[in-house]
Design a protein around this motif. Structure first.
Motif, PDB file in Angstrom:
ATOM      1  N   MET A  95       0.803  -1.220   0.000  1.00 30.39           N
ATOM      2  CA  MET A  95       0.000   0.000   0.000  1.00 30.39           C
ATOM      3  C   MET A  95       0.839   1.276   0.000  1.00 30.39           C
ATOM      4  N   ASP A  96       1.816   1.353   0.872  1.00 31.88           N
ATOM      5  CA  ASP A  96       2.553   2.604   1.008  1.00 31.88           C
ATOM      6  C   ASP A  96       4.047   2.500   0.723  1.00 31.88           C
ATOM      7  N   SER A  97       4.528   1.343   0.378  1.00 27.86           N
ATOM      8  CA  SER A  97       5.946   1.196   0.070  1.00 27.86           C
ATOM      9  C   SER A  97       6.141   0.197  -1.070  1.00 27.86           C
ATOM     10  N   THR A  98       7.328   0.259  -1.636  1.00 30.58           N
ATOM     11  CA  THR A  98       7.681  -0.645  -2.727  1.00 30.58           C
ATOM     12  C   THR A  98       9.043  -1.250  -2.431  1.00 30.58           C
ATOM     13  N   LEU A  99       9.131  -2.553  -2.563  1.00 27.76           N
ATOM     14  CA  LEU A  99      10.361  -3.298  -2.327  1.00 27.76           C
ATOM     15  C   LEU A  99      10.981  -3.639  -3.678  1.00 27.76           C
TER      16      LEU A  99
END
Length: 144
Positions: A95-99
């Motif tokens: 939802m709020d971050s990208t790995l």
């Protein structure tokens, strides 16, 4: 009924396009980071990419805060020659971050002119800050 189906598909296509733009922007920033770490060692670019509370966990288990990580990267005397790779980036969104995971394989050339195979997995966690994405966590795991 037809109008609601059309509206649904328009909204769905907007969401898909927004996610694609987000992914492309983050992969682009990840490529910049890799270039800075292994080639240019530009402290101004690292300052721009890193979040204020960024943490770097090195392969040896050492945890570095933002300024320590920047200093370590910029002052690293070794140079790196990357192997020809066509792929290497893996992206996982929440939802709020990208790995973003990246596999770097090449040679490490030390100041003594000795060279050895250098293989490392990098895991980057990007998070949106205002209108831009910043790196909040970087993990490097060297593979022998």
């Amino acid at each position: 009924m037809k109008k609601s189906i059309v509206i649904f598909f328009l909204l769905a296509s907007n969401v898909i396009c927004a996610q694609t733009k987000r992914t492309n922007k983050i992969v682009s920033k990840s490529k910049q980071l890799i270039q800075v770490i292994f080639e240019t060692k530009d402290s101004a670019m690292l300052e721009d990419l890193f979040a204020p509370l960024m943490i770097h966990q090195a392969g040896n288990g050492k945890v570095e805060q933002r300024q320590e990580a920047i200093s370590h990267i910029v002052n690293n005397p070794a140079s790196y020659l990357q192997a020809d790779m066509t792929k290497g980036y893996g992206v996982s969104k929440s939802m709020d971050s990208t790995l973003v995971k990246y596999f770097f394989k090449g040679k490490e050339v030390k100041p003594s002119a000795s060279a050895e195979i250098y293989t490392v997995n990098l895991t980057m966690v990007w998070h949106k800050v205002k209108k831009d994405y910043k790196l909040f966590r970087l993990e490097t795991l060297r593979i022998e």
